[in-house]
Enzyme design. Structure first.
Site, PDB file in Angstrom:
ATOM      1  N   SER A   7       0.772  -1.200  -0.213  1.00 20.04           N
ATOM      2  CA  SER A   7       0.163  -0.038   0.081  1.00 20.04           C
ATOM      3  C   SER A   7       0.971   1.361  -0.095  1.00 20.04           C
ATOM      4  CB  SER A   7      -0.818   0.010   1.281  1.00 20.04           C
ATOM      5  OG  SER A   7      -1.600   1.273   1.468  1.00 20.04           O
ATOM      6  N   TYR A  19       2.177   3.168  20.460  1.00 14.96           N
ATOM      7  CA  TYR A  19       1.470   2.308  19.288  1.00 14.96           C
ATOM      8  C   TYR A  19       0.015   2.992  18.846  1.00 14.96           C
ATOM      9  CZ  TYR A  19      -1.157  -1.438  17.490  1.00 14.96           C
ATOM     10  OH  TYR A  19      -1.996  -2.363  16.523  1.00 14.96           O
TER      11      TYR A  19
END
Length: 95
Positions: free
Chosen positions: A31, A56
């Site tokens: 991607s 995260y």
């Protein structure tokens, strides 16, 4: 590890096709999100790495996984070329 595992299992067939005078290719779907990750994010266990609980994010993990696909693909292609095998490895963005 899925791309690596599948490609590893397919190596005998890829090499057989290449050695029989044909050609073979490995196509990995990645991607353009791979541009959202820097290589420094691959220090998984390092303090402050992308997997640290305080850093995260789902998007960061996704971008990192897409960059890993591209890095794997480029290295695989380089190894095929170095071995003189007519096997091509490419990555693509599906959109």
């Amino acid at each position: 590890w899925g791309h690596y595992a599948l490609t590893s299992l397919l190596q005998p067939s890829l090499r057989q096709a290449a050695e029989a005078g044909g050609s073979a290719r490995v196509i990995n779907v990645s991607s353009s999100a791979s541009f959202g990750s820097s290589g420094k994010d691959f220090e998984f266990d390092a303090p402050g790495g992308i997997m640290a609980p305080d850093r995260y994010t789902q998007w960061g993990a996704y971008c990192q996984s897409k960059l890993a696909n591209v890095m794997f693909t480029k290295e695989l292609d380089a190894r095929y070329k170095a071995a003189g095998l007519p096997i091509t490895s490419v990555a693509l963005h599906p959109g």
